[in-house]
Design a protein around this motif. Structure first.
Motif, PDB file in Angstrom:
ATOM      1  N   UNK A  81      12.508  -1.892  -0.802  1.00  0.00           N
ATOM      2  CA  UNK A  81      12.171  -0.494  -0.559  1.00  0.00           C
ATOM      3  C   UNK A  81      13.344   0.410  -0.897  1.00  0.00           C
ATOM      4  N   UNK A  82      13.022   1.554  -1.466  1.00  0.00           N
ATOM      5  CA  UNK A  82      14.014   2.559  -1.835  1.00  0.00           C
ATOM      6  C   UNK A  82      13.673   3.854  -1.102  1.00  0.00           C
ATOM      7  N   UNK A  83      14.661   4.441  -0.457  1.00  0.00           N
ATOM      8  CA  UNK A  83      14.452   5.712   0.231  1.00  0.00           C
ATOM      9  C   UNK A  83      14.680   6.858  -0.748  1.00  0.00           C
ATOM     10  N   UNK A  92       5.642  12.741  -5.482  1.00  0.00           N
ATOM     11  CA  UNK A  92       5.874  11.605  -6.379  1.00  0.00           C
ATOM     12  C   UNK A  92       4.761  11.585  -7.413  1.00  0.00           C
ATOM     13  N   UNK A  93       5.070  11.984  -8.639  1.00  0.00           N
ATOM     14  CA  UNK A  93       4.058  12.156  -9.669  1.00  0.00           C
ATOM     15  C   UNK A  93       3.872  10.886 -10.493  1.00  0.00           C
ATOM     16  N   UNK A 140       3.717  -1.119  -4.165  1.00  0.00           N
ATOM     17  CA  UNK A 140       2.809  -1.545  -3.103  1.00  0.00           C
ATOM     18  C   UNK A 140       1.742  -0.485  -2.857  1.00  0.00           C
ATOM     19  N   UNK A 141       0.533  -0.894  -2.477  1.00  0.00           N
ATOM     20  CA  UNK A 141      -0.525   0.070  -2.173  1.00  0.00           C
ATOM     21  C   UNK A 141      -0.064   1.091  -1.132  1.00  0.00           C
ATOM     22  N   UNK A 142      -0.475   2.332  -1.338  1.00  0.00           N
ATOM     23  CA  UNK A 142      -0.166   3.454  -0.440  1.00  0.00           C
ATOM     24  C   UNK A 142       1.314   3.830  -0.428  1.00  0.00           C
ATOM     25  N   UNK A 143       2.079   3.311  -1.378  1.00  0.00           N
ATOM     26  CA  UNK A 143       3.486   3.679  -1.484  1.00  0.00           C
ATOM     27  C   UNK A 143       3.637   4.709  -2.602  1.00  0.00           C
ATOM     28  N   UNK A 144       4.521   5.709  -2.439  1.00  0.00           N
ATOM     29  CA  UNK A 144       5.484   5.863  -1.347  1.00  0.00           C
ATOM     30  C   UNK A 144       4.843   6.385  -0.056  1.00  0.00           C
ATOM     31  N   UNK A 145       5.491   6.045   1.059  1.00  0.00           N
ATOM     32  CA  UNK A 145       5.049   6.497   2.368  1.00  0.00           C
ATOM     33  C   UNK A 145       6.071   7.478   2.930  1.00  0.00           C
ATOM     34  N   UNK A 146       5.613   8.310   3.849  1.00  0.00           N
ATOM     35  CA  UNK A 146       6.495   9.331   4.415  1.00  0.00           C
ATOM     36  C   UNK A 146       7.323   8.758   5.552  1.00  0.00           C
ATOM     37  N   UNK A 147       8.597   9.154   5.601  1.00  0.00           N
ATOM     38  CA  UNK A 147       9.490   8.771   6.689  1.00  0.00           C
ATOM     39  C   UNK A 147      10.390   9.967   6.981  1.00  0.00           C
ATOM     40  N   UNK A 149      11.777  13.411   6.543  1.00  0.00           N
ATOM     41  CA  UNK A 149      11.830  14.297   5.381  1.00  0.00           C
ATOM     42  C   UNK A 149      11.929  13.521   4.073  1.00  0.00           C
ATOM     43  N   UNK A 150      11.934  12.196   4.167  1.00  0.00           N
ATOM     44  CA  UNK A 150      12.076  11.350   2.983  1.00  0.00           C
ATOM     45  C   UNK A 150      10.796  10.568   2.716  1.00  0.00           C
ATOM     46  N   UNK A 151      10.812   9.851   1.605  1.00  0.00           N
ATOM     47  CA  UNK A 151       9.724   8.932   1.278  1.00  0.00           C
ATOM     48  C   UNK A 151      10.308   7.548   1.037  1.00  0.00           C
ATOM     49  N   UNK A 152       9.511   6.525   1.327  1.00  0.00           N
ATOM     50  CA  UNK A 152       9.919   5.143   1.100  1.00  0.00           C
ATOM     51  C   UNK A 152       9.052   4.563  -0.009  1.00  0.00           C
TER      52      UNK A 152
END
Length: 357
Positions: A81-83, A92-93, A140-147, A149-152
């Motif tokens: 995973x990358x933050x 994320x386009x 991975x499905x549904x990635x990136x996810x919110x964390x 103010x960032x995304x994973x």
């Protein structure tokens, strides 16, 4: 109702070249409406009709689905995973997605192609390496996810032949490859954990000096791989006690300890046949010195055993230049061994002081 071409919307602004391929964004609406069908449903539908090689023909154009809709447990376990700092998932386009995956695939090819040792660690042949492109990088499905103010962003690598790249190798490649991703990012995985050692393993730890290491690099895999390879090179055609009579050392035979606060590195080697600790002084005698690591190109130094230092003698080589030593090293050691052997077999007294039977 049946789907028609009016229900398939292509985002013309998303059409982009990636190597020999072209990627575009497609949205499918429910028949006769403006309500989009969920992307994972569309991907599932396409996967049902795709041929075994992962492609199908639509309007005489070869099409491959960009991301697989489902992943196995092994693929998920080997994802990293990358933050993405300050980025929301909605930002994320498709262009960023494809650009990242293309850059990551190129980084893998460049890394694995650097040397035979790296290629072996990647578990690929040259032909397989040439087949890697952005489609081998799977989000991975549904990635990136919110964390906050960032995304994973989480992804794994599907290798030619069906295997999944191990997460520790993927970590190593990602942290060694600048500019893979255009967004400000940090690797979101924690550093690999130290194995729990027995008392005997702890006693036989060998200190390793590592120069050129970046704070974000996880050196564990590099140490495991390099030490195993160096021991195998030493044991080739050698009858040394530390060398296995059958088989070779692999990275699983090298247990690495990394100080969480200091970053100090040490390792213990296990006998690949019986699993017991190989004596530290035997390992040091075999591979002491400075050498370049196989994966990250770092300068490793294994010290000589302290007892060797305590019992060393100085020899003066008359009319001899130090830079010529590498050419004479093996000859000198052979001659030295013959001289000592001749001395030690002169009498019982000599055998006793040489401690030989």
């Amino acid at each position: 109702d049946q789907f028609s071409q009016n229900d398939v919307i292509v985002d013309g602004s998303s059409v982009m070249d990636v190597g020999d391929n072209t990627v575009l964004g497609v949205v499918v609406s429910q028949p006769g409406t403006d309500t989009p069908v969920e992307g994972n449903v569309v991907e599932d539908a396409l996967h049902q009709t795709i041929q075994e090689d992962g492609q199908t023909q639509i309007s005489n154009i070869t099409l491959g689905v960009v991301n697989v809709p489902t992943v196995s447990g092994n693929q998920r376990d080997n994802a990293i995973s990358v933050r993405l700092t300050g980025i929301q998932p909605s930002e994320w386009t498709l262009q960023q997605d494809i650009s990242f995956r293309n850059n990551m695939s190129e980084a893998i090819v460049q890394f694995c192609n650097q040397s035979d040792a790296r290629l072996a660690s990647c578990g690929l042949t040259r032909d397989q390496l040439n087949d890697i492109d952005f489609l081998n990088i799977q989000i991975l499905p549904n990635s990136p996810t919110q964390d906050g103010e960032d995304s994973i962003l989480s992804f794994f690598v599907y290798l030619p032949g069906g295997a999944t790249m191990s997460s520790d190798l993927l970590n190593t490649i990602y942290t060694s490859s600048p500019n893979v991703i255009s967004q400000p990012s940090v690797l979101n995985t924690t550093m690999s954990q130290n194995p729990v050692l027995t008392a005997d393993q702890t006693v036989n730890l060998v200190q390793l000096t590592v120069n050129g290491l970046y704070p974000t690099q996880d050196v564990r895999l590099d140490v495991e791989t390099t030490i195993a390879n160096r021991l195998n090179a030493y044991c080739h055609n050698s009858g040394a006690v530390i060398c296995p009579t059958n088989g070779t050392f692999t990275k699983v035979d090298v247990l690495v300890q990394i100080g969480p606060a200091t970053g100090s590195v040490s390792f213990v080697v296990l006998d690949p046949q019986i699993g017991s600790s190989v004596p530290a002084n035997g390992v040091q005698n075999a591979i002491s010195g400075e050498f370049i690591s196989d994966l990250l190109g770092l300068a490793f130094t294994v010290p000589v055993p302290q007892e060797n230092i305590d019992n060393a003698i100085n020899v003066v080589l008359k009319d001899f230049q130090a830079d010529q030593w590498s050419l004479r090293d093996e000859l000198f050691r052979g001659n030295m061994a013959e001289e000592i052997k001749a001395f030690c077999i002169m009498s019982t007294y000599h055998r006793d002081i040489c401690n030989i039977s």
